[in-house]
Scaffold this active site. Structure first.
Site, PDB file in Angstrom:
ATOM      1  N   THR A  90       0.814  -1.215   0.000  1.00 45.61           N
ATOM      2  CA  THR A  90       0.000   0.000   0.000  1.00 45.61           C
ATOM      3  C   THR A  90       0.848   1.266   0.000  1.00 45.61           C
ATOM      4  O   THR A  90       2.052   1.224   0.225  1.00 45.61           O
ATOM      5  CB  THR A  90      -0.918   0.013   1.235  1.00 45.61           C
ATOM      6  OG1 THR A  90      -0.134  -0.322   2.378  1.00 45.61           O
ATOM      7  CG2 THR A  90      -2.026  -0.991   1.080  1.00 45.61           C
TER       8      THR A  90
ATOM      9  N   SER B 190       1.294   8.602   4.969  1.00 46.67           N
ATOM     10  CA  SER B 190       0.660   8.547   3.663  1.00 46.67           C
ATOM     11  C   SER B 190       1.738   8.927   2.664  1.00 46.67           C
ATOM     12  O   SER B 190       2.288  10.013   2.744  1.00 46.67           O
ATOM     13  CB  SER B 190      -0.500   9.538   3.612  1.00 46.67           C
ATOM     14  OG  SER B 190      -0.984   9.612   2.301  1.00 46.67           O
ATOM     15  N   ARG B 191       2.087   7.995   1.780  1.00 47.89           N
ATOM     16  CA  ARG B 191       3.245   8.259   0.909  1.00 47.89           C
ATOM     17  C   ARG B 191       2.916   9.168  -0.255  1.00 47.89           C
ATOM     18  O   ARG B 191       3.786   9.824  -0.784  1.00 47.89           O
ATOM     19  CB  ARG B 191       3.815   6.940   0.394  1.00 47.89           C
ATOM     20  CG  ARG B 191       4.456   6.136   1.503  1.00 47.89           C
ATOM     21  CD  ARG B 191       5.057   4.860   0.998  1.00 47.89           C
ATOM     22  NE  ARG B 191       5.145   3.911   2.107  1.00 47.89           N
ATOM     23  CZ  ARG B 191       4.957   2.612   1.998  1.00 47.89           C
ATOM     24  NH1 ARG B 191       4.673   2.088   0.821  1.00 47.89           N
ATOM     25  NH2 ARG B 191       5.045   1.830   3.043  1.00 47.89           N
ATOM     26  N   VAL B 192       1.654   9.183  -0.689  1.00 49.68           N
ATOM     27  CA  VAL B 192       1.347  10.022  -1.848  1.00 49.68           C
ATOM     28  C   VAL B 192       0.284  11.069  -1.566  1.00 49.68           C
ATOM     29  O   VAL B 192       0.110  12.003  -2.340  1.00 49.68           O
ATOM     30  CB  VAL B 192       0.904   9.169  -3.063  1.00 49.68           C
ATOM     31  CG1 VAL B 192       2.030   8.290  -3.533  1.00 49.68           C
ATOM     32  CG2 VAL B 192      -0.325   8.361  -2.753  1.00 49.68           C
TER      33      VAL B 192
END
Lengths: 513, 183
Positions: free
Chosen positions: A349, A375-377
């Site tokens: 994810t 949250s990476r993006v």
């Protein structure tokens, strides 16, 4: 409704007239063994992987193991009426489910059959449950937000349209509550939601349906339920079925949100099927392809570009991008994120929301661990005003955690440290939010602004929740135009900041909490 | 029932290769092996013989002798050797599976397939030859047709050739219609 016999006869007549059968050569085999929902068929030399196999009594099975002399398959549904020696036929079709707008507001099983007693579903199309995810060329980067309506998430771990954000935590930490709040907050935004319940109690699913109906969120939601009573095969395919229903919206240039609740149970169901099919067990007795089980599912959640949408709709929809956002849920045992399935899904994810029982029991709900949740993006997709104001909150919490551990031993603290600790306590309090009460962007902005600009400093820690409630009520009744302006644009500039500041000052001067 | 096809496969292949080799000098060898295997299959499926084969007190060589004696002169020397070899490996019970696989290999090598036609009414000779011709084109091999009548089909035919089934009967069409109306 008045029954009209001639009308019904007409209907039947037309259906008989339009009925077509094509005679085709099909391969047939014999059932040689049948146990625990697993079928071994002799013959069926040209069966395909994942092909539906027709059995007597309108029952179907899915071919999963193609061996030299036999085919191993899992039966979908009940198999009490089957016995050894029955004939099994190839259908030449891969497993399909109905898709389309008609499914919205309905509760269906893993095969798309309605189970809510509201009659048949008038779906015009079917699509295979296993599809390959869009490729590199067909994708677009995530740059629009999905508002969950939860301050803690939208400010600290923002989710973008097309992102896969894992919700992970022990039992009873509010994982489902976060997902349901996110679905409720999509009301009126045009984002279609799919909630896939895997291996849950039927009563829990019924409760969720009722809650969604109460909050008017059922109209834009499809519920795919494979409850604990259903066969492992149904629990295994339910997420793929739900994903196919979600892809319909993505491929038409719309936005959809899918919740898989939960993938741990799906992995268990798949492990059961695999072991019964005598596939070699690996770590924790999961089969070798348990990573692929989840990676191919979650890859299908994506943001696609306008060209792809145009191609999928044959030119009917032009210039619109589509997205399918996934919120998979994983249940950990005693906070162990290093178990097999949790590590797999964490690595697949684009970030995770980590919920902890300690925080939950301490009354911090949603029980989000701000340090481990990332949250990476989503940052690229965050609304400008929340991004600007949320940064301070995240920092305050991070520093607070560091100091709080340290301050336990220190009797005498300097003023700067004390101020930091006090702010952290208040921000922690501020991040609390009741279930089923999503906030709009402007409401969140006011809360965050109050924390950033020091309006909370002279509020007692215990009174922060009451302060926020009263403040938001005041803003809604006295500054409705400002709220509307923020919600509409989401921009943040000096002018808006000044307006917010004066609004908050007026509340502090006159408000009661 | 356990699946013995994997165990039987090497035997069937070996027997076919041997038979094909012998066929160069003796053209009846392929058929003679097929008959021998069929006979052996009947013998080992017999209840009394089964009791002997299942008895752990009797030695494997004694069992082989017993089977060979029953068939007497019907077995050639290599065929008797096969029985002894299989007895040595304690595989006498899988002879029926070997026979089945041998028949399959032979049919495949000769490009022949047996087709069973079940019809609601008796087929005329003309219809039979028509069917044989069409099937030959479709399946690409020689067809041996066997016919039978099943009144419950109401109309049409069901053709079974190996795993492939062509169901063009009235009965199955009515069943499909019933399912589509019930939906």
């Amino acid at each position: 409704m008045q029954l009209n016999p001639s009308e019904i006869s007409e209907l039947i007549k037309s259906r008989i007239e339009n009925f077509e059968t094509n005679v085709e050569a099909r391969t047939e085999g014999t059932v040689v063994s049948l146990s625990d929902g697993i079928l071994r068929v002799h013959g069926l030399a040209d069966a395909m992987q994942g092909e539906m196999i027709e059995l007597p009594g309108n029952t179907y099975a899915v071919a999963l193991n193609l061996e030299r002399d036999s085919v191993g398959a899992v039966i979908l549904g009940s198999y009490g009426h089957l016995s050894e020696g029955d004939t099994a036929k190839c259908t030449g079709r891969i497993l399909e489910v109905p898709i389309g707008e008609a499914l919205l507001g309905r509760v269906v099983d893993a095969l798309g059959n309605p189970i809510d007693g509201k009659g048949p579903i008038d779906a015009v199309q079917n699509a295979p449950i296993e599809k390959i995810a869009p490729g590199v060329i067909e994708r677009k980067s995530v740059d629009q937000p999905v508002q969950t309506g939860l301050k803690a998430i939208d400010a600290m771990v923002p989710i973008g349209r097309g992102q896969r954000e894992l919700i992970i935590g022990d039992r009873q930490t509010g994982k489902t509550a976060v997902a349901i709040d996110a679905i409720i907050n999509q009301t009126g935004t045009g984002v279609k939601c799919i909630y896939v319940a895997v291996g849950q109690k039927a009563s829990t699913v019924a409760n969720i349906v009722r809650k969604l109906e109460e909050h008017g969120a059922m109209a834009h939601t499809i519920i795919v339920a494979a409850t604990a009573a259903e066969s492992a095969a149904m629990q295994y395919i339910a997420p793929y079925a739900g994903c196919t229903m979600g892809e319909f919206f993505r491929d038409r240039g719309e936005d959809a949100l899918i919740v898989y609740d939960d993938l741990t149970k799906q992995a268990w169901a798949y492990r059961q099927v695999s072991l019964l099919l005598r596939r070699p067990p690996g770590r924790e007795a999961y089969p070798g392809d348990v990573f692929y089980l989840h990676s191919r599912l979650l890859e299908r959640a994506s943001r696609v570009n306008a060209d792809y949408v145009e191609k999928c709709t044959h030119g009917d929809v032009k210039g619109k991008t589509g997205s399918l956002t996934a919120l998979p849920i994983i249940e950990t045992q005693d906070g162990d994120v290093s178990a097999f399935v949790p590590t797999n899904v964490i690595s697949i994810t684009d970030g995770q929301i980590f919920l902890e029982s300690d925080l939950f029991n301490a009354g911090i709900r949603p029980a989000i661990n701000a340090g481990l949740s990332v949250s990476r993006v989503g940052g690229a997709a965050q609304t400008a005003i929340i991004k600007k104001l949320g940064g301070g909150v995240r920092l305050a919490l991070a520093q607070y955690r560091e100091l709080a551990a340290f301050a336990q031993f220190a009797s005498d603290l300097d003023d700067a440290t004390r101020a930091q600790l006090e702010l952290g306590e208040r921000v922690t309090e501020l991040m609390k939010q009741a279930q089923y009460s999503p906030l709009s962007i402007a409401e969140m902005a006011f809360s965050l602004f109050a924390a950033n600009e020091g309006f909370l400093n002279d509020v007692e820690v215990k009174k922060v929740v009451a302060f926020e409630e009263a403040m938001l009520a005041h803003m809604k009744s006295n500054h409705a135009d400002l709220i509307e302006q923020i919600n509409a644009s989401g921009d943040y500039n000096a002018d808006i900041a000044a307006q917010m500041k004066s609004a908050l000052e007026s509340f502090k001067a006159n408000g009661v909490y | 029932m356990a699946d013995f096809s994997t165990t039987a496969r090497p035997y069937a292949h070996a027997i076919y290769e041997l038979a094909a080799q012998q066929a160069k000098s003796d053209s009846t060898s392929l058929q003679s092996w097929a008959d021998a295997l069929a006979n052996l299959a009947t013998v080992v499926s017999n209840a009394q013989v089964k009791a002997v084969l299942d008895n752990p007190d009797i030695g494997q060589q004694r069992k082989a002798q017993c089977v060979v004696q029953i068939l007497g002169d019907n077995l050639t020397q290599p065929q008797q050797n096969l029985v002894r070899l299989m007895a040595e490996n304690a595989r006498l019970k899988i002879i029926p599976v070997v026979a089945e696989q041998y028949a399959k290999i032979q049919a495949q090598a000769e490009n022949k397939i047996e087709a069973e036609v079940i019809s609601a009414f008796d087929l005329t000779a003309e219809q039979c030859s028509d069917l044989t011709h069409t099937l030959k084109n479709k399946l690409g091999c020689d067809i041996t047709l066997s016919t039978s009548v099943d009144k419950s089909l109401i109309g049409g035919v069901v053709i079974k050739a190996g795993d492939t089934i062509i169901d063009a009967s009235m009965k199955s069409q009515l069943e499909t219609l019933a399912l589509s109306l019930g939906r």
